[in-house]
Scaffold this motif. Structure first.
Motif, short mmCIF file in Angstrom:
data_model
loop_
_atom_site.label_atom_id
_atom_site.label_comp_id
_atom_site.label_asym_id
_atom_site.label_seq_id
_atom_site.Cartn_x
_atom_site.Cartn_y
_atom_site.Cartn_z
N LYS A 90 -12.69 57.19 66.37
CA LYS A 90 -12.13 55.87 66.10
C LYS A 90 -13.24 54.96 65.61
CE LYS A 90 -8.26 56.23 69.19
NZ LYS A 90 -7.67 56.01 70.48
N VAL A 91 -12.84 53.88 64.94
CA VAL A 91 -13.83 52.90 64.48
C VAL A 91 -13.58 51.59 65.20
CG1 VAL A 91 -14.63 51.53 62.53
CG2 VAL A 91 -14.16 53.95 62.23
N HIS A 92 -14.66 51.00 65.68
CA HIS A 92 -14.56 49.69 66.33
C HIS A 92 -15.67 48.82 65.79
CE1 HIS A 92 -13.63 46.77 69.41
NE2 HIS A 92 -14.88 46.76 69.81
N ILE A 93 -15.30 47.69 65.25
CA ILE A 93 -16.24 46.76 64.60
C ILE A 93 -17.26 47.52 63.75
CG2 ILE A 93 -17.59 44.64 64.88
CD1 ILE A 93 -16.57 44.38 67.66
N LYS A 127 -18.17 50.56 63.40
CA LYS A 127 -18.98 51.67 63.87
C LYS A 127 -18.07 52.80 64.34
CE LYS A 127 -23.16 52.61 66.48
NZ LYS A 127 -24.16 52.13 67.41
N LEU A 128 -18.42 54.02 63.92
CA LEU A 128 -17.62 55.17 64.31
C LEU A 128 -17.96 55.58 65.73
CD1 LEU A 128 -15.61 57.36 63.14
CD2 LEU A 128 -17.62 58.83 63.02
N ALA A 129 -16.92 55.90 66.51
CA ALA A 129 -17.15 56.35 67.88
C ALA A 129 -16.39 57.64 68.12
CB ALA A 129 -16.67 55.29 68.87
N ARG A 175 -22.20 45.83 61.94
CA ARG A 175 -22.69 45.15 63.15
C ARG A 175 -24.06 44.52 62.92
NH1 ARG A 175 -20.95 48.67 68.49
NH2 ARG A 175 -18.79 48.99 67.87
#
Lengths: 347, 645
Positions: free
Chosen positions: A33-36, A38-40, A215
């Protein structure tokens, strides 16, 4: 193409800091998933082969296979990739006006594609505040809202993946080289899934020298301006060497070197300045900021441009030989830099 | 279940060790009992609470062990018989007060009952509180079987009154939780009268002030009490010897190890060679009794669990008595004959005794082990420790894990003590990264929350259960607030002290005796400290995760998120289903790319099982609690939930 799983993707791309957050691995499964910006990876997935790896533009990409699939000819390794012709272009009267970065060619082409029914929807890059946010646009009048360059690495392909999961087809896609490489690989159905349907009918590539880590850019800018007031960003042509941040009243100039420090490492190994795996590619036109460079690569691209010109969405002009020389030099330099950086990595 | 308040003297009952202790306290006419829940101690207070009306007792689950000991001490000061019950590490919590109580002395009989957990079957420590008796200078007694558990408890109150000091009675899991025959004694008529006399001569033990100062005087008095205890212990019927007059080997033991030793000697058929000195009074040791038995033979083995406490004390006496008893060879933990960690069992005691006696004994034949090990390895299903089906903690840690992963700044969670401690394991997605004592999660987080100044840019979270919040998180939280630590505390409020059996705590309207209690509101407590508080239902993933992101976004200072959802085993929820769950087989992606069994491989609620033949997940209706959470875990909506009408 050697296909592996998320474990190898993590080892070869994420852990090496090569991810450019194109979103090719996102929206397919619950693990990436991507959050702000950045890939996580949320949990480990132990499948030996995954679409995450197969679609990723930073694993070993089989250019030969892509060239055959998209252009039905061998990969030529030329700086600008495989193309039919290059022209100058800008939005025509039918497109209307908007917050275009340059000539508004992308807006013109996608508006035309939607209005003519060439596509039923298009994945474009919108913004949520400053944060680039991919969006599936289905109404032609919404295309212009997504105009202007975002400069930040953003997961455009995730939106396409999600739309495909929802069963949507006949879609347009606008993106940079890494995103389009991901899309091109996805369209090959590398895992040979029986129920695979190609969701894409048209791709528009965007020239890209580098993008910025979302970020890091936000942290960087937040010490200089109130992020909420930013209305746009721009990199004026050389020799300016500045990054411009526009707010309501002021224009903040930041030395380009300071900004380059925020470029993800993954951009440094990218060999593709002009988004080679697209039907058409669009970029700035050196010396004329209200025009674009338009590279037509496929027959479908040609049809779209013809339709757009005929419909008054797009205006074309000759592309000077001198411009081609510059463009080729720039694209060639990016290829060379990528080769050098990959060699450095491998050492 | 036996009614421990029955009046049938001489009746024989099968009692759990903890029930026997509770019965002993009733036979002693105890008036007040206080404790904090902790395995293996909890049933003592529960049993007493259940008969509190009938026996005119005051029983409470205190906020923590220190407070429990203070509450119990007040009753002693008011000339009532009183007890404090806790698990091994609870003694540490209470120890500061305990030190001062030992100095001030007591009036009404006061017994401190630590129930300990050698082998850490339900603890994350193997604490041994026996050292507190020597360290704080209070007598220690240890029942060696179930009858003694009752009888010695009763006697402990008398001893405390005779000595005017608290008495420690130590039990262990295998005594507290196993059962044995117990013959009941008399229950006294109860007519408790409390009065605290404090206005006599200040040093008068009956009417003066209760205080450990003047230290020199009171400490001297305390040591006289220990001397007196030594004398009393010389003739205690709870110290027994079984075996020949001149044994080859003398085993000195106490507590549950007494049972292991007896069985070991029987298994070996070595009754004519081994003498067993079972000590019920383990500190101070009675020197004359020890002298008499140490003189019987030159080979001495000490059998005890965890720390070589008894061994060291016996060796001190043996050194002092060397002139009369001569040199001895000792076997125990110091020479490696007895394992120095984990609980013992008869097999572990048989082996060293056989070695000393030059006998061979094969507890488990090697050939059996060789066959059994691979069979067990390949055939027994592997089962992790796991949260129950429908447990709110699974959902809470799903949220926390997802948020910290997405946030992607290598954030971490400081763990605390409760069922949720299991979030160190895959059942809680291995979310907890530190784990120590009750309340330590917030204390440690408070420290991490200061390290930003040294470049630490990882988000810091702590978790706390509702009971733990009151027990010892509050002081840590005050510290974090006062020093503006940048942390997010997630309170996992499941409405009770769930891990130990749903005991009451200050956040509930009910107390140990089932009576009306004043309920304290965690949210209001936090808000009174100017903490930004949010509340969510952990079953609501979207809201909970958004709340977490929002709170983590706020730099500087303490943020609290209260996740409220009752324990799946709570009385209000047990045997009720909110949803009927069903897996839509056609939609389930199973092991394919795009899911790879997220629900049964990662989320792993026991109510979800993998049907390998069909290649889909399915609901195990027998244990599914119908919480509905897994419907939101499935990436393709293949798990259906239908509200139960």
């Amino acid at each position: 193409m050697q296909i592996a799983g998320s474990k190898e993707l993590t080892e070869q791309v994420l852990s090496q800091d090569l991810c450019t957050v194109c979103g090719a691995c996102v929206g397919l499964c619950p693990y990436f998933k991507v959050h702000i910006g950045k890939l996580a990876k949320i949990f480990d997935c132990d499948l030996e082969k995954g679409r995450c790896y197969a679609h990723c533009p930073k694993t070993d990409v089989d250019f030969e296979q892509l060239a055959q699939a998209l252009f039905q000819q061998p990969y030529n390794g030329e700086p600008l990739g495989i193309y039919r012709r290059i022209t100058a272009a800008k939005a025509g009267d039918k497109t209307g006006t908007g917050d275009f970065q340059n000539g508004g060619t992308v807006t013109a082409l996608m508006t035309c594609a939607l209005e003519s029914g060439m596509v039923d929807g298009a994945v474009l890059m919108d913004s949520d505040g400053l944060l680039p946010t991919p969006k599936l646009v289905t109404r032609a009048e919404d295309v212009v809202k997504c105009a202007s360059t975002k400069y930040m690495a953003a997961p455009a392909v995730s939106c396409l993946n999600e739309a495909a999961t929802d069963g949507k087809t006949n879609l347009g896609f606008v993106g940079t080289a890494c995103q389009l490489t991901g899309v091109a690989q996805m369209r090959l159905n590398p895992l040979e899934k029986a129920d695979f349907v190609d969701p894409v009918n048209l791709t528009v590539g965007l020239f890209c020298t580098w993008a910025l880590d979302t970020r890091q850019l936000m942290d960087f800018l937040s010490t200089r301006v109130d992020l909420k007031t930013i209305t746009g960003m721009d990199v004026p042509p050389p020799p300016a060497e500045v990054f411009i941040v526009k707010t309501g009243e002021t224009v903040v100039e930041i030395p380009l070197d300071e900004i380059r420090a925020l470029v993800p490492k993954g951009c440094g190994v990218c060999p593709d300045m002009t988004a080679e795996w697209a039907d058409v590619s669009v970029g700035a036109f050196e010396g004329k900021t209200d025009w674009n460079t338009l590279i037509i690569r496929t027959e479908k691209g040609e049809q779209l441009v013809e339709k757009a010109v005929a419909g008054g969405y797009l205006v074309l002009d000759d592309f000077p030989a001198e411009g081609l020389e510059h463009l080729t030099l720039g694209a060639g330099n990016k290829k060379k830099r990528a080769r050098d950086n990959v060699a450095k990595e491998e050492k | 279940m036996t009614n421990i308040a029955e009046h049938d003297k001489n009746a024989r009952h099968l009692l759990m060790g903890n029930e026997a202790i509770a019965r002993g306290a009733l036979e002693a006419g105890v008036a007040v009992a206080a404790g904090y829940p902790g395995t293996p101690s909890s049933e003592i207070i529960e049993n007493l609470a259940s008969v509190s009306g009938k026996r005119d007792l005051y029983v409470e689950w205190s906020t923590n062990e220190k407070v429990a000991m203070e509450v119990a001490a007040a009753a002693s000061f008011a000339e009532l018989r009183t007890m404090c019950v806790l698990k091994q590490n609870g003694v540490n919590v209470a120890s500061d007060f305990f030190l001062h109580l030992a100095g001030s002395g007591t009036r009404g009989g006061m017994v401190i009952i630590p129930c300990e957990d050698p082998g850490a079957l339900s603890s994350i420590n193997e604490g041994d509180s026996r050292h507190f008796s020597r360290m704080l200078e209070v007598p220690l007694i240890e029942p060696g079987d179930f009858q003694e558990a009752k009888d010695m408890t009763k006697w402990a109150f008398e001893l405390s009154e005779e000595l005017r000091c608290p008495v420690m009675l130590r039990s262990v899991t295998r005594l507290s939780h196993a059962s044995g025959n117990v013959v009941f004694g008399d229950l006294p008529e109860v007519d408790h009268k409390a009065r605290f006399q404090h206005d006599g001569f200040i040093l008068d033990p009956d009417t003066g002030i209760m205080c450990s100062a003047p230290v020199d005087y009171r400490h001297g008095l305390q040591q006289e009490k220990i001397k007196k205890a030594e004398e009393i212990f010389e003739t205690s019927p709870f110290n027994t010897y079984t075996g020949p007059e001149k044994p080859e080997l003398l085993v000195i033991t106490s507590s549950a190890c007494n049972l292991y030793t007896r069985e070991a000697v029987l298994l070996l058929g070595a009754e004519d060679k081994v003498g067993i000195l079972k000590l019920g009074t383990t500190w101070p040791l009675p020197p004359k009794l020890l002298e008499k038995h140490l003189a019987m033979t030159d080979k001495i083995m000490i059998v005890e669990e965890v720390i070589p406490f008894l061994e060291e004390n016996v060796k001190i006496l043996a050194a002092e008595l060397a002139g009369t008893i001569g040199p001895k060879t000792f076997y125990g933990k110091r020479d490696g004959s007895i394992p120095s960690t984990n609980e013992l069992n008869p097999d572990l005691v048989v082996a060293p005794i056989a070695t000393v006696l030059g006998m061979t004994y094969e507890g488990v034949p090697a050939a059996y082990t060789e066959k059994a090990l691979p069979l067990a390895f390949f055939n027994a299903p592997s089962r992790d420790l796991t949260f129950c089906p429908g447990c709110p903690h699974r959902a809470s840690f799903w949220n926390i894990h997802n948020v910290l992963s997405l946030d992607n700044r290598n954030g971490f969670v400081c763990g605390d003590i409760g069922c949720y401690s299991m979030a160190m394991l895959p059942t809680g997605f291995s979310t907890l990264r530190t784990m120590h004592a009750m309340g330590s999660g917030t204390g440690i987080a408070s420290g991490f929350g200061q390290l930003g100044r040294f470049g630490m840019d990882q988000p810091v979270m702590a978790v706390s259960g509702d009971s733990t919040f009151f027990h010892s998180v509050m002081p840590a939280l005050v510290n974090a607030v006062h020093h503006k630590a940048d942390i997010t505390l997630v309170v996992l409020d499941n409405g009770g002290t769930a891990m130990t059996g749903f005991q009451s705590h200050p956040g509930l309207e009910i107390d140990a005796q089932g009576g009306d209690a004043k309920k304290l509101d965690i949210r209001k407590i936090c808000e009174s400290m100017d903490i930004l508080v949010r509340e969510s239902d952990p079953f609501d993933f979207e809201k909970t995760q958004q709340q977490m992101f929002d709170l983590m976004e706020i730099k500087e200072g303490v943020k609290v998120l209260i996740l409220k959802q009752a324990c799946a085993l709570s009385p209000e929820k047990k045997h009720t289903k909110k949803f009927e769950m069903k897996v839509v087989e056609d939609a389930c992606r199973g092991e394919n790319c795009g899911c790879n069994r997220l629900c049964t491989r990662i989320f792993r609620c026991p109510g979800l099982v993998w049907d390998a033949e069909k290649g889909t997940s399915k609901i195990d209706d027998a244990i599914c609690t119908g919480c509905g959470v897994c419907a939101d875990v499935c990436p393709v909506g293949a798990i259906d939930r239908k509200e139960v009408a």
